[in-house]
Design an enzyme around this catalytic site. Sequence first.
Site, PDB file in Angstrom:
ATOM      1  CB  ALA A 240      25.855  14.953 -11.095  1.00 15.57           C
ATOM      2  N   GLY A 241      24.031  11.961 -11.672  1.00 17.38           N
ATOM      3  CA  GLY A 241      24.047  10.749 -12.489  1.00 17.38           C
ATOM      4  C   GLY A 241      25.384  10.039 -12.454  1.00 17.38           C
ATOM      5  CG  LEU A 242      28.706  11.830 -12.034  1.00 19.78           C
ATOM      6  CD1 LEU A 242      29.835  12.774 -11.677  1.00 19.78           C
ATOM      7  CD2 LEU A 242      28.928  11.279 -13.434  1.00 19.78           C
TER       8      LEU A 242
ATOM      9  CG  ASP B  56      24.685   2.853 -11.008  1.00 21.17           C
ATOM     10  OD1 ASP B  56      25.015   2.728 -12.205  1.00 21.17           O
ATOM     11  OD2 ASP B  56      23.674   3.459 -10.627  1.00 21.17           O
TER      12      ASP B  56
ATOM     13  CD  GLU C 256      19.941   3.152  -4.995  1.00 25.45           C
ATOM     14  OE1 GLU C 256      21.065   3.298  -4.471  1.00 25.45           O
ATOM     15  OE2 GLU C 256      19.218   4.106  -5.346  1.00 25.45           O
TER      16      GLU C 256
ATOM     17  CG  HIS D 125      17.481   3.109 -18.677  1.00 23.97           C
ATOM     18  ND1 HIS D 125      16.736   3.051 -17.524  1.00 23.97           N
ATOM     19  CD2 HIS D 125      17.911   4.387 -18.782  1.00 23.97           C
ATOM     20  CE1 HIS D 125      16.705   4.265 -16.968  1.00 23.97           C
ATOM     21  NE2 HIS D 125      17.424   5.079 -17.702  1.00 23.97           N
TER      22      HIS D 125
END
Length: 382
Positions: free
Chosen positions: A120-122, A169, A157, A33
């Site tokens: 899954a946060g990947l 990301d 996004e 973050h």
Amino acid sequence: MGEYRVPEQLKKFVTEKTIIVRSPGRINLIGEHTDYNDGFVLPAAIDKAVYVTIEQVPGTKLFLHSVDFNESVEIELTAIKPVPGHWSTYILGVADQFVQKAKQVSGFKLNIYGDVPLGAGLSSSAAVECAVAFALNKILNAGFSRKELALMAQAAEHTYAGVKCGIMDQFASLFGKKDNVIRLDCRSLDYEYFPLELNEYVVVLFDTQVKHSLASSEYNVRREQCEAGVALIQQKYPQVKNLRDTTIEMIKECISPGDIVYNRCKYVVEEITRLQTGCGDLQRGDLMAFGQKMYATHHGLSKYYEVSCKELDYLVEYVQQSRDVIGARMMGGGFGGCTINIIKKSSVEGLVSELTVAYLENMGKELKHYMVNIEDGTSIIK
Ligand code: GLA
């Protein structure tokens, strides 16, 4: 560049003129973050990826097919709009970026398949966006640089998935390098690779199997709270542009302690510092010191940034009791997904079986785990 194979699942779509792009998911060692606060992050691309086959077709129609969802979508370029929650929105969002920024966009046929676990946060969504952006750039001969593609994928996004994400990301997916982590300055987008040398330790992810529906709305709220903090600080320090420019003293001076905004800002500023010193730990080979910082990050994310959940906390608290886990924390946006753990190789097997039983007993869910290898970023594999 590593050698990457065309997945079986896509082989039947491949003709002579098909191009195939692979774009990986990511881990992040520390710096969570912090990207949308102009701070630093330390991600790496992994051996789980999204693959697209693409070829241009005459006209202006898009023919999209998801192998994972066994579903097809046909749409005119002029008719595309966001379909939040649907797999096609990430592809359409990128197509829209090309409509806006490239001179000429034509119809195309695209098949997509991936083995990045969803939710899954990947960063499976960034992997999709980057794969599509890289593929379109190639077939349209649009000439965008990797940095430009990362920014376009991020914009997709924002506009098509409604998540006001930072750049980490997409950057990690496009810029990953085998066995290296990327220290990225999210303000300037300057970056530096360094090899991740863990010796007798390995990176293991534990997947809570929790995907909170709150994740995207709360994510945007965190971003607003950081901006609110900056606005308060600016009243006294007008030169401050972002939390990156602030210190803990400024926060104490300008925001009431105990206030939610105070807690959010405190976490971010401390995390930016933790990353800076943590990189030093890694480069000196002081894994123990680095691991302690990961635990501190988790504490901050859980108690001050409040993006954890009971399952993530459970997994971190459990491994913290083991001498062979030198660092662990929740990873990514939060509210579910994975923890990232640095574990002594020889202890992984025992710990995984022990934790699987404990997790089922206490949290009522199956635990999944992934061993992580660090791989190259987006590339054309055929
Ligand atoms: C998500 C976002 C990233 C980043 C992380 C938290 O993965 O997409 O931009 O903000 O959360 O570090």
